[in-house]
Motif scaffolding. Structure first.
Motif, short mmCIF file in Angstrom:
data_model
loop_
_atom_site.label_atom_id
_atom_site.label_comp_id
_atom_site.label_asym_id
_atom_site.label_seq_id
_atom_site.Cartn_x
_atom_site.Cartn_y
_atom_site.Cartn_z
N UNK A 1 0.86 -1.33 0.02
CA UNK A 1 0.06 -0.10 0.21
C UNK A 1 0.76 1.11 -0.06
N UNK A 2 0.00 2.37 -0.14
CA UNK A 2 0.68 3.64 -0.34
C UNK A 2 0.00 4.64 0.63
N UNK A 3 0.56 5.29 1.53
CA UNK A 3 -0.20 6.42 2.49
C UNK A 3 -0.18 7.65 1.62
N UNK A 4 -1.63 8.27 1.95
CA UNK A 4 -2.04 9.56 1.48
C UNK A 4 -1.12 10.77 2.12
N UNK A 5 -0.97 11.72 1.24
CA UNK A 5 0.05 12.87 2.30
C UNK A 5 -0.37 13.39 3.51
N UNK A 6 -1.84 13.42 4.02
CA UNK A 6 -2.25 13.71 5.14
C UNK A 6 -1.98 12.53 6.06
#
Length: 265
Positions: free
Chosen positions: A224-229
């Protein structure tokens, strides 16, 4: 005549004793191993050699074993009627779709994008667990601020020893490229990957959020990839440090996953 309840209790007690014996033996083996490792490192450092340092991202749970972190048991020994290993959930996700795992935490919301075409069984497991509210109310039990830079979550017990009772295979291990001469690849900030016991195919429910580029062996499923916030929220937790000022342990700024959901995008 011994009743069935008495027999179950007796068996539970006997199993607990066996567990303690196995854990004590594991503790002794780990101590011997650490002594050997320390001696080898001392020799290497004394000779001016370079050492690649990393901390294992272990998931204390392992199907079919009593493996735990340290000497702490996960739960009191269950009665035989309560014992069963859960099967890996049936694959129901759309293997061509992208999913989002939304973690509502007390320190900020974290949205994680997951590609089911690359890690179908990992995504499927997280959807299965989230649908059952498995992560709701759980704490992120481990923060590392030296050598590797991650926040580890996914254990409802909050100890690093819990798991869902089944394991899933490793997936997409070559996604971050070929390992260098140090045996490691870079897990970029914002990556989400599976923790494991150090052996292939031992992922359970524990995962880690990378808040700063981190070098690790390519043996952890990146899914997975985390969003900026969300990444900013994790970095703020990391900036607060570890309890007691150590480089590895419970985060000083406690993180609780209040609710986790997985939905198709």
């Amino acid at each position: 005549m011994v009743s069935s309840d008495q027999r179950r209790r007796q068996l539970a007690r006997e199993k607990y004793v066996r567990q303690q014996q196995r854990r004590e033996e594991k503790r002794r083996k780990d101590k011997r191993r650490n002594t050997v490792v320390a001696a080898v490192l001392a020799v290497v450092l004394a000779s001016g050699g370079a050492v690649y340092a990393s901390v294992a991202l272990s998931d204390g749970s392992k199907k079919g074993s009593d493996n735990t972190a340290g000497d702490t048991p996960t739960t009191p020994a269950p009665s035989p009627s309560q014992e069963s290993d859960n099967p890996e959930p049936k694959l129901t996700v759309d293997r061509k779709a992208t999913y989002e795992m939304a973690l509502k935490t007390n320190t900020g919301d974290i949205a994680i994008t997951m590609d089911a075409s690359k890690t179908p069984r990992t995504v499927n497991s997280f959807k299965h667990l989230a649908d059952k509210k498995y992560f709701d109310g759980s704490k992120c039990h481990r923060l590392t601020t030296q050598n590797i830079y991650v926040l580890q979550c996914g254990d409802p017990q909050g100890t690093g020893t819990g798991g869902p009772g089944y394991t899933i295979p490793d997936e997409n291990l070559d996604a971050l490229g070929k390992a260098g001469s140090d045996g490691a690849v870079t897990f970029p900030a914002g990556t989400v990957a599976m923790a494991n016991t150090g052996q292939p195919g031992t992922g359970g429910s524990q995962f880690f959020l990378v808040y700063k580029d981190t070098k690790l062996p390519p043996t952890y499923t990146p899914f997975g990839k985390i969003d900026a916030a969300g990444l900013k929220a994790v970095q703020e937790v990391a900036a607060a440090g570890v309890e007691g000022g150590a480089g590895d342990g419970a985060p000083k700024k406690a993180v609780t996953i209040e609710k986790a959901t997985v939905t198709k995008k």
